[in-house]
Each structure stands twice: as C-alpha cells, then as structure tokens.
Design a protein around this motif. Structure first.
Motif, PDB file in Angstrom:
ATOM      1  N   GLY A   1       0.804  -1.220   0.000  1.00 43.03           N
ATOM      2  CA  GLY A   1       0.000   0.000   0.000  1.00 43.03           C
ATOM      3  C   GLY A   1       0.835   1.266   0.000  1.00 43.03           C
ATOM      4  N   ASP A   2       2.047   1.189   0.566  1.00 41.63           N
ATOM      5  CA  ASP A   2       2.939   2.352   0.564  1.00 41.63           C
ATOM      6  C   ASP A   2       3.328   2.737  -0.856  1.00 41.63           C
ATOM      7  OD1 ASP A   2       2.942   2.236   3.354  1.00 41.63           O
ATOM      8  OD2 ASP A   2       4.832   1.110   3.418  1.00 41.63           O
ATOM      9  N   LEU A   3       3.478   1.740  -1.723  1.00 42.39           N
ATOM     10  CA  LEU A   3       3.874   2.017  -3.105  1.00 42.39           C
ATOM     11  C   LEU A   3       2.847   2.892  -3.805  1.00 42.39           C
ATOM     12  CD1 LEU A   3       5.196  -1.521  -4.051  1.00 42.39           C
ATOM     13  CD2 LEU A   3       6.519   0.466  -3.303  1.00 42.39           C
ATOM     14  N   ASP A   4       1.559   2.659  -3.516  1.00 41.38           N
ATOM     15  CA  ASP A   4       0.504   3.505  -4.091  1.00 41.38           C
ATOM     16  C   ASP A   4       0.669   4.948  -3.638  1.00 41.38           C
ATOM     17  OD1 ASP A   4      -0.645   1.240  -5.292  1.00 41.38           O
ATOM     18  OD2 ASP A   4      -1.992   0.896  -3.595  1.00 41.38           O
ATOM     19  N   LEU A   5       0.921   5.150  -2.347  1.00 44.07           N
ATOM     20  CA  LEU A   5       1.111   6.504  -1.826  1.00 44.07           C
ATOM     21  C   LEU A   5       2.355   7.139  -2.440  1.00 44.07           C
ATOM     22  CD1 LEU A   5       0.415   8.225   1.280  1.00 44.07           C
ATOM     23  CD2 LEU A   5       2.863   7.942   0.943  1.00 44.07           C
ATOM     24  N   PHE A   6       3.451   6.387  -2.546  1.00 44.74           N
ATOM     25  CA  PHE A   6       4.676   6.933  -3.125  1.00 44.74           C
ATOM     26  C   PHE A   6       4.440   7.365  -4.570  1.00 44.74           C
ATOM     27  CE2 PHE A   6       7.366   3.976  -0.207  1.00 44.74           C
ATOM     28  CZ  PHE A   6       7.009   4.724   0.898  1.00 44.74           C
ATOM     29  N   GLU A   7       3.716   6.556  -5.327  1.00 46.67           N
ATOM     30  CA  GLU A   7       3.416   6.942  -6.722  1.00 46.67           C
ATOM     31  C   GLU A   7       2.533   8.178  -6.780  1.00 46.67           C
ATOM     32  OE1 GLU A   7       1.792   3.762  -9.042  1.00 46.67           O
ATOM     33  OE2 GLU A   7       3.631   2.591  -8.915  1.00 46.67           O
ATOM     34  N   ARG A   8       1.549   8.232  -5.930  1.00 44.54           N
ATOM     35  CA  ARG A   8       0.618   9.363  -5.927  1.00 44.54           C
ATOM     36  C   ARG A   8       1.307  10.647  -5.467  1.00 44.54           C
ATOM     37  NH1 ARG A   8      -2.739   6.997  -2.873  1.00 44.54           N
ATOM     38  NH2 ARG A   8      -2.228   8.023  -0.914  1.00 44.54           N
ATOM     39  N   GLU A   9       2.140  10.556  -4.447  1.00 41.37           N
ATOM     40  CA  GLU A   9       2.715  11.754  -3.830  1.00 41.37           C
ATOM     41  C   GLU A   9       4.042  12.196  -4.432  1.00 41.37           C
ATOM     42  OE1 GLU A   9       1.401  13.779  -1.562  1.00 41.37           O
ATOM     43  OE2 GLU A   9      -0.414  12.597  -1.295  1.00 41.37           O
ATOM     44  N   PHE A  10       4.851  11.279  -4.975  1.00 38.46           N
ATOM     45  CA  PHE A  10       6.205  11.630  -5.366  1.00 38.46           C
ATOM     46  C   PHE A  10       6.462  11.543  -6.860  1.00 38.46           C
ATOM     47  CE2 PHE A  10       6.979   9.803  -0.948  1.00 38.46           C
ATOM     48  CZ  PHE A  10       6.825  11.026  -0.334  1.00 38.46           C
ATOM     49  N   THR A  11       5.425  11.704  -7.668  1.00 37.80           N
ATOM     50  CA  THR A  11       5.616  11.667  -9.123  1.00 37.80           C
ATOM     51  C   THR A  11       5.282  12.994  -9.792  1.00 37.80           C
ATOM     52  OG1 THR A  11       3.403  10.730  -9.407  1.00 37.80           O
ATOM     53  CG2 THR A  11       5.253   9.169  -9.299  1.00 37.80           C
ATOM     54  N   THR A  12       5.100  14.045  -8.994  1.00 42.69           N
ATOM     55  CA  THR A  12       4.849  15.376  -9.540  1.00 42.69           C
ATOM     56  C   THR A  12       5.728  16.392  -8.800  1.00 42.69           C
ATOM     57  OG1 THR A  12       3.113  15.985  -7.962  1.00 42.69           O
ATOM     58  CG2 THR A  12       2.419  14.783  -9.963  1.00 42.69           C
TER      59      THR A  12
ATOM     60  N   TYR B   1      13.212  20.794  -5.034  1.00 41.27           N
ATOM     61  CA  TYR B   1      14.593  20.325  -4.959  1.00 41.27           C
ATOM     62  C   TYR B   1      14.755  18.855  -5.319  1.00 41.27           C
ATOM     63  CZ  TYR B   1      14.895  24.701  -2.451  1.00 41.27           C
ATOM     64  OH  TYR B   1      14.797  26.015  -2.104  1.00 41.27           O
ATOM     65  N   GLN B   2      13.637  18.153  -5.522  1.00 40.28           N
ATOM     66  CA  GLN B   2      13.716  16.743  -5.875  1.00 40.28           C
ATOM     67  C   GLN B   2      12.939  16.411  -7.139  1.00 40.28           C
ATOM     68  OE1 GLN B   2      15.617  14.235  -4.517  1.00 40.28           O
ATOM     69  NE2 GLN B   2      16.561  16.022  -3.598  1.00 40.28           N
ATOM     70  N   TRP B   3      12.541  17.410  -7.891  1.00 43.96           N
ATOM     71  CA  TRP B   3      11.786  17.166  -9.117  1.00 43.96           C
ATOM     72  C   TRP B   3      12.757  17.024 -10.281  1.00 43.96           C
ATOM     73  CZ3 TRP B   3       7.903  15.064 -11.096  1.00 43.96           C
ATOM     74  CH2 TRP B   3       7.462  15.371 -12.396  1.00 43.96           C
ATOM     75  N   PHE B   4      12.848  15.815 -10.818  1.00 46.69           N
ATOM     76  CA  PHE B   4      13.755  15.515 -11.927  1.00 46.69           C
ATOM     77  C   PHE B   4      12.986  15.155 -13.190  1.00 46.69           C
ATOM     78  CE2 PHE B   4      16.092  14.722  -8.054  1.00 46.69           C
ATOM     79  CZ  PHE B   4      17.273  15.397  -8.291  1.00 46.69           C
ATOM     80  N   GLY B   5      11.714  15.497 -13.233  1.00 44.75           N
ATOM     81  CA  GLY B   5      10.874  15.161 -14.372  1.00 44.75           C
ATOM     82  C   GLY B   5      10.132  13.848 -14.132  1.00 44.75           C
ATOM     83  N   PHE B   6       9.273  13.514 -15.049  1.00 48.07           N
ATOM     84  CA  PHE B   6       8.498  12.282 -14.921  1.00 48.07           C
ATOM     85  C   PHE B   6       9.404  11.078 -15.160  1.00 48.07           C
ATOM     86  CE2 PHE B   6       5.322  15.482 -16.165  1.00 48.07           C
ATOM     87  CZ  PHE B   6       4.474  15.354 -15.075  1.00 48.07           C
ATOM     88  N   THR B   7       9.249  10.068 -14.330  1.00 48.61           N
ATOM     89  CA  THR B   7      10.034   8.842 -14.459  1.00 48.61           C
ATOM     90  C   THR B   7       9.095   7.644 -14.338  1.00 48.61           C
ATOM     91  OG1 THR B   7      10.484   8.816 -12.090  1.00 48.61           O
ATOM     92  CG2 THR B   7      12.120   9.888 -13.492  1.00 48.61           C
ATOM     93  N   PRO B   8       9.494   6.504 -14.867  1.00 46.12           N
ATOM     94  CA  PRO B   8       8.649   5.314 -14.752  1.00 46.12           C
ATOM     95  C   PRO B   8       8.499   4.887 -13.293  1.00 46.12           C
ATOM     96  CG  PRO B   8      10.578   4.887 -16.157  1.00 46.12           C
ATOM     97  CD  PRO B   8      10.728   6.259 -15.594  1.00 46.12           C
ATOM     98  N   THR B   9       7.325   4.438 -12.927  1.00 49.31           N
ATOM     99  CA  THR B   9       7.090   4.015 -11.550  1.00 49.31           C
ATOM    100  C   THR B   9       7.189   2.506 -11.378  1.00 49.31           C
ATOM    101  OG1 THR B   9       4.715   3.958 -11.958  1.00 49.31           O
ATOM    102  CG2 THR B   9       5.616   6.002 -11.059  1.00 49.31           C
TER     103      THR B   9
ATOM    104  N   GLN C   1      24.424  18.604  -9.467  1.00 48.99           N
ATOM    105  CA  GLN C   1      23.132  17.995  -9.782  1.00 48.99           C
ATOM    106  C   GLN C   1      22.442  18.758 -10.906  1.00 48.99           C
ATOM    107  OE1 GLN C   1      19.452  18.181  -7.097  1.00 48.99           O
ATOM    108  NE2 GLN C   1      20.414  16.236  -6.543  1.00 48.99           N
ATOM    109  N   TRP C   2      22.050  18.012 -11.935  1.00 47.33           N
ATOM    110  CA  TRP C   2      21.289  18.580 -13.049  1.00 47.33           C
ATOM    111  C   TRP C   2      19.810  18.440 -12.733  1.00 47.33           C
ATOM    112  CZ3 TRP C   2      21.944  21.508 -17.199  1.00 47.33           C
ATOM    113  CH2 TRP C   2      20.927  21.557 -18.148  1.00 47.33           C
ATOM    114  N   ARG C   3      19.107  19.561 -12.751  1.00 47.40           N
ATOM    115  CA  ARG C   3      17.680  19.563 -12.436  1.00 47.40           C
ATOM    116  C   ARG C   3      17.065  20.820 -13.020  1.00 47.40           C
ATOM    117  NH1 ARG C   3      18.333  20.204  -7.485  1.00 47.40           N
ATOM    118  NH2 ARG C   3      17.560  22.305  -7.325  1.00 47.40           N
ATOM    119  N   SER C   4      15.908  20.669 -13.626  1.00 45.85           N
ATOM    120  CA  SER C   4      15.131  21.808 -14.135  1.00 45.85           C
ATOM    121  C   SER C   4      15.928  22.688 -15.089  1.00 45.85           C
ATOM    122  CB  SER C   4      14.581  22.637 -12.975  1.00 45.85           C
ATOM    123  OG  SER C   4      13.736  21.859 -12.165  1.00 45.85           O
TER     124      SER C   4
END
Length: 180
Positions: free
Chosen positions: A13-24, A31-39, A153-156
């Motif tokens: 169930g944690d994986l669902d929350l991680f996908e929902r919360e940490f993919t945008t 500081y942690q947004w590196f673009g969309f990545t496969p889940t 670190q390359w970001r944005s």
C-alpha cells in the motif's frame, strides 16, 4: 509530531502513496523534481527484495500511525568500495508532513539503524544549496556540514550546487549523552 515518528519496512500500500505523492513537482518539491520517471521500477524492486537489498534499501516513515514518506539509503564510496564505503541517505515526505520535525527524526533514525545493522563508519546526505529547511533538519539530526559540491546535480534545466553532510559512528555517542 516528531516523537511519534517511526520507520518500518515498505508494504504494498505504501507504493501507491509513493506513486501518488512523489511523481509530480508538487509532491516532490522543487529540490527533488527531476521530471516524470517510470514508476514500475519501484514495484519491480519491491517484488524482488522488498526494497531491502545489500547495496540499497528503503523504509517507510510513519507519524502518528500514518504513512508520511520514505527514507532510502544506497552504497557510496570515497575510494575503493571495499575499504572506503559509506551510506548515502535520502528522504521524501508528503507535503503535509513537512516542517514538523518529522524529517529530522526520520533521518536520525535511519542513521541509527544503519550504524546498528551495518559496519558503516559514515552516513552522508546532500541537499540543494538553497534548501535551507533540509540543511536545518540534517544539522538538528546531528549531521555535520562538510562543504559544497559545485554544479553536482542537473535539475530543471541547469546545474545546482549541493551541500554535503555526514554523520560518523562516533558522533552517535553524543545521542546517548543527550538522553541521560
């Protein structure tokens, strides 16, 4: 809230929350947004070893019984891995859990866990030079600021400086003194 923080193994169930919360960008923060990545990779890794491998791992952070994030660790080295290995940690908190001391407590707990269950002498973390909240959290958790990694670190669309922190096994002896 920080006194109610605990770490536990990741459950499906944690994986669902991680996908929902940490993919945008809103979920990860700037500081942690590196673009969309496969889940699917996280789910594949969970199926393989429950995110508790020899070279890296992940635990779920709970606060007041609710899942609020995750801490990760992965092997790093400052020379030959067989003689110079250490752990690098990372944290992700859902937006509602930020700014409450949860990250400080979780980072202290994951360092303690790694010192208790591995032979590591050093646990390190790094954060963006502009992420003052995370710098304060690491310092409150007992980490020592070591310096700046320029354009690390390359970001944005640009390179960003990172600030490196460490905690040594011997530093944790101060934790016991604080509680007596």
């Amino acid at each position: 809230m920080s006194s109610e923080v605990s770490l536990r193994p990741v459950v499906p169930g944690d994986l669902d929350l991680f996908e929902r919360e940490f993919t945008t960008k809103d979920g990860t923060g700037p500081y942690q947004w590196f673009g969309f990545t496969p889940t699917h990779r996280l789910r594949d890794r969970f199926a393989e070893d429950r995110l508790l491998g020899r070279e890296s791992g992940m635990l779920t952070i709970t606060a007041a019984g609710e899942t609020v994030g995750r801490v990760e660790w992965f092997a790093s080295a400052w020379g030959r891995p067989d003689t110079s290995a250490c752990w690098t940690i990372a944290i992700a908190l859902i937006p509602a859990a930020r700014g409450r001391g949860t990250g400080t407590t979780a980072q202290r707990q994951i360092a303690g866990y790694l010192f208790a269950h591995t032979r590591a002498e050093r646990v390190q973390a790094f954060t963006d030079h502009a992420n003052l909240a995370e710098q304060r959290a690491l310092e409150k958790a007992g980490f020592t600021r070591e310096g700046t990694l320029r354009s690390a670190q390359w970001r944005s669309g640009s390179w960003h400086d990172q600030v490196l922190y460490s905690l040594l096994r011997s530093d944790t002896s101060l934790w016991d003194e604080e509680h007596h």
